[in-house]
Design an enzyme around this catalytic site. Structure first.
Site, PDB file in Angstrom:
ATOM      1  N   ASP A  15      -2.378   4.654  10.442  1.00 29.76           N
ATOM      2  CA  ASP A  15      -1.893   5.978  10.828  1.00 29.76           C
ATOM      3  C   ASP A  15      -2.352   6.949   9.738  1.00 29.76           C
ATOM      4  O   ASP A  15      -3.141   6.575   8.840  1.00 29.76           O
ATOM      5  CB  ASP A  15      -0.373   5.991  11.066  1.00 29.76           C
ATOM      6  N   CYS A  71      -0.431   1.923   6.857  1.00 30.92           N
ATOM      7  CA  CYS A  71       0.371   3.124   7.107  1.00 30.92           C
ATOM      8  C   CYS A  71       0.837   3.617   5.741  1.00 30.92           C
ATOM      9  O   CYS A  71       0.240   3.265   4.726  1.00 30.92           O
ATOM     10  CB  CYS A  71       1.516   2.856   8.089  1.00 30.92           C
ATOM     11  N   GLY A  72       1.890   4.423   5.697  1.00 32.53           N
ATOM     12  CA  GLY A  72       2.344   4.939   4.407  1.00 32.53           C
ATOM     13  C   GLY A  72       2.822   3.840   3.488  1.00 32.53           C
ATOM     14  O   GLY A  72       2.477   3.796   2.302  1.00 32.53           O
ATOM     15  N   THR A  73       3.636   2.942   4.038  1.00 37.86           N
ATOM     16  CA  THR A  73       4.199   1.853   3.235  1.00 37.86           C
ATOM     17  C   THR A  73       3.630   0.482   3.594  1.00 37.86           C
ATOM     18  O   THR A  73       3.801  -0.474   2.829  1.00 37.86           O
ATOM     19  CB  THR A  73       5.722   1.762   3.466  1.00 37.86           C
ATOM     20  N   GLY A  74       3.056   0.359   4.775  1.00 36.33           N
ATOM     21  CA  GLY A  74       2.652  -0.950   5.306  1.00 36.33           C
ATOM     22  C   GLY A  74       3.786  -1.592   6.096  1.00 36.33           C
ATOM     23  O   GLY A  74       3.566  -2.569   6.832  1.00 36.33           O
ATOM     24  N   ILE A  75       4.982  -1.054   5.956  1.00 38.77           N
ATOM     25  CA  ILE A  75       6.160  -1.711   6.558  1.00 38.77           C
ATOM     26  C   ILE A  75       6.263  -1.459   8.063  1.00 38.77           C
ATOM     27  O   ILE A  75       6.443  -2.392   8.852  1.00 38.77           O
ATOM     28  CB  ILE A  75       7.454  -1.262   5.841  1.00 38.77           C
ATOM     29  N   ARG A 101       1.663 -29.333   4.472  1.00 40.60           N
ATOM     30  CA  ARG A 101       3.086 -29.075   4.721  1.00 40.60           C
ATOM     31  C   ARG A 101       3.316 -27.645   5.220  1.00 40.60           C
ATOM     32  O   ARG A 101       4.300 -27.376   5.911  1.00 40.60           O
ATOM     33  CB  ARG A 101       3.912 -29.345   3.463  1.00 40.60           C
ATOM     34  N   HIS A 102       2.396 -26.763   4.880  1.00 35.68           N
ATOM     35  CA  HIS A 102       2.552 -25.369   5.312  1.00 35.68           C
ATOM     36  C   HIS A 102       2.301 -25.211   6.808  1.00 35.68           C
ATOM     37  O   HIS A 102       2.835 -24.300   7.441  1.00 35.68           O
ATOM     38  CB  HIS A 102       1.623 -24.462   4.509  1.00 35.68           C
ATOM     39  N   HIS A 125      -0.311 -20.041   2.379  1.00 35.38           N
ATOM     40  CA  HIS A 125       0.939 -20.673   2.811  1.00 35.38           C
ATOM     41  C   HIS A 125       1.423 -20.231   4.186  1.00 35.38           C
ATOM     42  O   HIS A 125       2.028 -21.030   4.902  1.00 35.38           O
ATOM     43  CB  HIS A 125       2.046 -20.397   1.785  1.00 35.38           C
TER      44      HIS A 125
HETATM   45  C1  RB5 Z   1       4.468   8.253   8.354  1.00 36.84           C
HETATM   46  O1  RB5 Z   1       4.994   9.380   7.737  1.00 36.84           O
HETATM   47  C2  RB5 Z   1       5.148   7.001   7.835  1.00 36.84           C
HETATM   48  O2  RB5 Z   1       6.439   6.924   8.342  1.00 36.84           O
HETATM   49  C3  RB5 Z   1       4.344   5.778   8.203  1.00 36.84           C
HETATM   50  O3  RB5 Z   1       3.066   5.892   7.693  1.00 36.84           O
HETATM   51  C4  RB5 Z   1       4.833   4.443   7.680  1.00 36.84           C
HETATM   52  O4  RB5 Z   1       5.042   4.490   6.306  1.00 36.84           O
HETATM   53  C5  RB5 Z   1       5.943   3.821   8.395  1.00 36.84           C
HETATM   54  O5  RB5 Z   1       6.383   2.708   8.065  1.00 36.84           O
END
Ligand code: RB5
Length: 151
Positions: free
Chosen positions: A7, A64-68, A131-132, A97
């Site tokens: 993104d 993305c911003g965090t990857g999360i 094992r993995h 793993h």
């Molecule tokens: C976009 O502002 C931000 O929310 C997105 O890049 C991401 O970090 C979401 O997890």
């Protein structure tokens, strides 16, 4: 083939990883986004995850911003094991793993140089198996609703 997407929050590191893949002759498909305008990350996470789940791509990289957020979205697609990585150790271990098939990174968390380093580790590290393999199969069983708890 490597599926890659992002993104607006991850476009800087995605472009750096694309340059690395071009220089190292990786075949890849860039699912976007292509500009810094604000977009919805699940759209791009889904496109990359679908490509990997369908067997079109061997691995995926989503930024993305965090990857999360992209990892959460990608992990909803059956067959996907997406891992957020912020350092070299995790990039290596999630291949060795977890047999991760997608790596997620955050453009507001790590530098372009670090993203390229993590991508190179992720794309060049094989699964240890052994094992993995059994543990990864347990993740699949959870996904399929067939997991049998032992304890
Ligand atoms: C976009 O502002 C931000 O929310 C997105 O890049 C991401 O970090 C979401 O997890």
């Amino acid at each position: 083939m490597i599926a890659i997407g992002c993104d607006h929050g991850g476009i800087n590191i995605k472009n750096a990883v694309i340059e690395y893949m071009k220089e190292n002759s990786f075949e890849f498909h860039d699912f976007g986004c292509y500009t810094t305008g604000s977009v919805d990350y699940p759209e791009y996470a889904y496109k990359v995850a679908k490509s990997v789940a369908d067997g079109e791509a061997e691995f995926g990289i989503i930024c993305c911003g965090t990857g999360i957020g992209v990892s959460m979205a990608a992990n909803k697609v059956k067959g996907i094991r997406a891992a957020v990585c912020t350092d070299e150790f995790c990039a290596e271990m999630t291949r060795r793993h977890n047999n991760a098939n997608i790596m997620c990174m955050g453009g507001r968390v790590i530098s372009e140089e670090k993203a390229v380093k993590l991508a190179s580790i992720f794309l060049n590290t094989p699964f240890d198996g052994g094992r993995h393999e059994n543990r990864v199969n347990m993740i699949t069983a959870i996904e399929n609703g067939t997991f049998d708890t032992k304890h």
